[in-house]
Write a protein that holds these residues in place. Structure first.
Motif, short mmCIF file in Angstrom:
data_model
loop_
_atom_site.label_atom_id
_atom_site.label_comp_id
_atom_site.label_asym_id
_atom_site.label_seq_id
_atom_site.Cartn_x
_atom_site.Cartn_y
_atom_site.Cartn_z
N ALA A 96 16.19 9.23 14.54
CA ALA A 96 14.48 8.56 14.52
C ALA A 96 14.13 9.55 13.50
O ALA A 96 13.96 10.59 13.78
CB ALA A 96 14.30 7.87 14.96
N ARG A 97 13.28 9.15 12.32
CA ARG A 97 11.72 9.61 11.77
C ARG A 97 11.36 8.82 11.44
O ARG A 97 11.67 8.61 10.81
CB ARG A 97 12.88 11.18 10.42
CG ARG A 97 13.98 10.12 9.54
CD ARG A 97 12.80 10.35 8.52
NE ARG A 97 11.49 10.67 7.93
CZ ARG A 97 11.77 11.56 6.68
NH1 ARG A 97 13.10 11.75 6.02
NH2 ARG A 97 10.87 12.08 6.42
N THR A 98 10.13 9.56 11.07
CA THR A 98 8.62 8.99 10.36
C THR A 98 8.39 10.20 9.91
O THR A 98 7.93 11.13 10.71
CB THR A 98 7.64 8.04 11.18
OG1 THR A 98 7.26 7.30 10.13
CG2 THR A 98 6.87 8.59 11.91
N PRO A 120 0.94 -1.39 -0.18
CA PRO A 120 0.63 0.30 0.12
C PRO A 120 0.96 1.38 0.15
O PRO A 120 0.01 2.20 -0.80
CB PRO A 120 -0.80 -0.17 1.14
CG PRO A 120 -0.12 -1.39 2.04
CD PRO A 120 0.66 -2.07 1.23
N GLY A 121 1.92 0.93 0.47
CA GLY A 121 2.83 2.83 0.62
C GLY A 121 3.85 2.36 1.91
O GLY A 121 3.30 1.63 2.40
N VAL A 122 4.14 3.45 2.05
CA VAL A 122 4.57 3.82 3.02
C VAL A 122 4.64 5.57 4.58
O VAL A 122 4.13 5.90 3.17
CB VAL A 122 6.64 4.13 2.77
CG1 VAL A 122 6.71 2.39 2.42
CG2 VAL A 122 6.38 5.17 2.28
N VAL A 123 5.53 5.78 5.09
CA VAL A 123 5.30 6.70 5.64
C VAL A 123 6.55 6.89 6.45
O VAL A 123 6.78 8.26 7.00
CB VAL A 123 4.00 6.78 7.17
CG1 VAL A 123 2.97 6.08 7.25
CG2 VAL A 123 5.47 5.23 8.20
N GLY A 124 7.64 6.59 5.40
CA GLY A 124 9.32 7.02 5.93
C GLY A 124 9.64 7.15 7.00
O GLY A 124 10.26 7.93 7.30
N THR A 125 9.58 5.77 7.70
CA THR A 125 10.18 5.61 8.84
C THR A 125 11.60 4.78 9.00
O THR A 125 11.58 4.27 7.70
CB THR A 125 9.49 4.55 9.40
OG1 THR A 125 7.78 5.16 9.64
CG2 THR A 125 9.91 4.49 11.05
N ALA A 126 12.36 5.78 9.23
CA ALA A 126 14.17 5.33 9.42
C ALA A 126 14.46 5.69 10.76
O ALA A 126 14.58 7.21 11.39
CB ALA A 126 14.64 6.48 8.50
N VAL A 127 15.76 4.91 10.83
CA VAL A 127 16.20 4.86 12.65
C VAL A 127 18.02 5.08 11.92
O VAL A 127 17.95 3.72 11.20
CB VAL A 127 15.68 4.22 13.45
CG1 VAL A 127 15.54 3.03 12.97
CG2 VAL A 127 16.13 4.50 14.70
N SER A 128 18.86 5.51 12.28
CA SER A 128 20.30 5.02 13.04
C SER A 128 20.44 5.96 14.40
O SER A 128 20.27 5.75 14.74
CB SER A 128 20.69 5.92 11.13
OG SER A 128 22.31 5.42 10.96
N LYS A 129 22.34 5.78 13.96
CA LYS A 129 22.77 6.03 15.15
C LYS A 129 24.23 6.56 14.79
O LYS A 129 24.69 6.11 13.89
CB LYS A 129 22.62 5.05 16.32
CG LYS A 129 24.06 3.85 16.14
CD LYS A 129 23.69 2.91 16.98
CE LYS A 129 24.99 1.80 17.20
NZ LYS A 129 26.00 2.57 17.91
N VAL A 130 24.69 7.61 15.83
CA VAL A 130 26.29 7.73 15.49
C VAL A 130 26.21 7.83 16.78
O VAL A 130 26.02 8.28 17.52
CB VAL A 130 26.96 8.63 14.51
CG1 VAL A 130 25.77 9.69 15.90
CG2 VAL A 130 28.01 9.05 14.77
#
Length: 452
Positions: free
Chosen positions: A338-340, A322-332
């Protein structure tokens, strides 16, 4: 299948589960030396958190072949003939070329790193990080290099992850970023938090700087990265500028592409206008459920789902994406990012009016040991109160909280509805009011004041 990684081999494996070898012949072409591996894990392999290359490989070519999938490694597809339903491929070892017919074609060509057109961009010691081969080449360079100065060009996900990997290996790290702040997937105010944290870790951040040249020594090896007004010494350079859909073959075949250069598909992942051509992964554009627009979002989570859907449909079943909401997570290092959903500029581009709120909280009850700070930013649509996006920057326990917002976005919830979510609570895990819900409460007030 053109491509032997996440989408291609997920599709092949799923189709094989549904149809036996007597019913369905599956041929997959992969130009590299590895199949079904985690490119997302390469920075952690380089940094030493993952102890060996093979730990990133989910399934070897031999394992795929044991499932009656004809996986042809080191074989590059050069041409797609849509009219005659065939592809032309070259064996990279022998150079031999041949045509292979198809009834159903899956394009899973992934993405390619953005490589700047700069003097010295292909010098020895300059590396992109997209494939296992790339990761191995970088490790070989690090092992053979005496100097300990590294420059990372770009400050997106790959850039900050590689900065951490090199810092962990004992390098003096400089990140040169043309944006105002690192992590352009965040709004600038949240990116500033990442900037400050990275500098606190000992990483030198150079923002608003366009690289003009990669300078080399007399032997053609990198020695520095130059901008318009400065030079940054380097013994190794890592390019973390981002990626673009690898759709060269598709474009030549006349298949439809979107504004970002990715293939356009229907909900079943079938290429629009072509009943027997399918595509998925980093080479496609997908529907953003929040903005209603198509976007290129290269993530392994989507790629594997696309493969499952394509394989189900080819195998005679029915499935859609159906699609996405643009969720992503990372670290340094210890900082989680994180964002969505939408950033402020995304919402404006979509013609939405919105309110924003930012709160500071902790990962656990404030009195509980090791409670770590986090900042949550939330966007809500004016008048309706519909959640539009969330960004989180903080220490341990911050990043995965974005999943609360991802579910709320997918469900089309308002920020007022979010305030009543029955989330788990105990002092070791959360304050009485989870930070995401604190932001939602504040957003409710902002929406009301805005005239909802």
């Amino acid at each position: 299948m053109i491509g032997g990684d996440a989408t291609g081999m997920s599709a092949a494996s799923q189709a094989r589960r549904m149809r036996g070898p007597d019913e369905l012949e599956i041929v997959a072409f992969e130009r590299g030396r590895f199949s079904s591996y985690s490119a997302c894990g390469i920075p952690y392999w380089v940094g030493g958190d993952v102890t060996g290359r093979d730990r990133l490989i989910a399934r070897t070519p031999e394992e795929h072949r044991a499932r009656d999938i004809d996986l042809r490694m080191r074989t590059e597809v050069l041409e797609i003939d849509v009219e005659k339903q065939r592809v032309r491929a070259r064996d990279l070892g022998s150079g031999a070329e041949s045509w292979t017919p198809y009834d159903q074609l899956v394009i899973a060509t992934g993405a390619r790193p953005v490589h700047p057109s700069l003097p010295g961009a292909h010098a020895r010691g300059v590396h992109g990080v997209q494939t296992l081969e790339d990761g191995q080449a970088l490790l070989d360079t690090l092992a053979a290099t005496e100097g300990r100065r590294a420059v990372v060009v770009g400050a997106g996900y790959i850039g900050v992850e590689m900065a951490e990997a090199l810092l962990t290996r004992g390098y003096e790290v400089t990140v040169v970023n043309r944006g105002a702040e690192p992590m352009a997937t965040l709004d600038a105010d949240m990116g500033r938090l990442v900037h400050d944290a990275m500098e606190g870790m000992g990483i030198a951040m150079v923002n608003g700087a366009e690289v003009t040249e990669i300078r080399t020594d007399g032997e053609g090896r990198v020695r520095a990265v130059a901008t318009a007004d400065a030079e940054y010494p380097a013994d190794v350079v890592v390019l973390g500028i981002g990626v673009q859909p690898e759709t060269t073959l598709a474009e030549r075949a006349g298949l439809p592409l979107g504004g970002a250069g990715g293939l356009l598909t229907d909900l079943a992942m079938r290429v629009r206008g072509h009943e027997n051509v399918w595509a998925g992964g980093d080479c496609v554009e997908v529907l953003d459920l929040v903005s209603g627009r198509e976007r290129h979002i290269p993530l392994g989570t989507h790629a594997n789902k696309h493969g499952q859907i394509i394989g189900t449909n080819i195998g005679g079943g029915y499935a859609t994406f159906p699609g996405v909401v643009g969720t992503a997570v990372s670290k340094v290092c210890a900082l989680e990012i994180a964002r969505t959903g939408l950033r402020e500029k995304d919402a404006r581009r979509a013609g939405l009016q919105f309110e924003t709120v930012t709160i500071e909280s902790t990962s656990r009850a404030g009195y509980y040991p090791d409670a770590a700070p986090m900042t949550v930013k939330m966007l809500a649509e004016r008048r309706t109160g519909r959640l539009l996006g969330v960004q989180i920057v903080g220490r341990e326990g911050a990043g995965k909280r974005v999943d609360i917002a991802a579910v709320a976005l997918t469900a089309g919830m308002t920020v007022e509805q979010m305030t009543t979510l029955d989330l788990g609570y105990a002092p070791p895990f959360s304050p009485v009011w989870d930070p995401v819900l604190v932001a939602a409460r504040k957003a409710v007030g902002a929406v009301r004041r805005g005239g909802a």
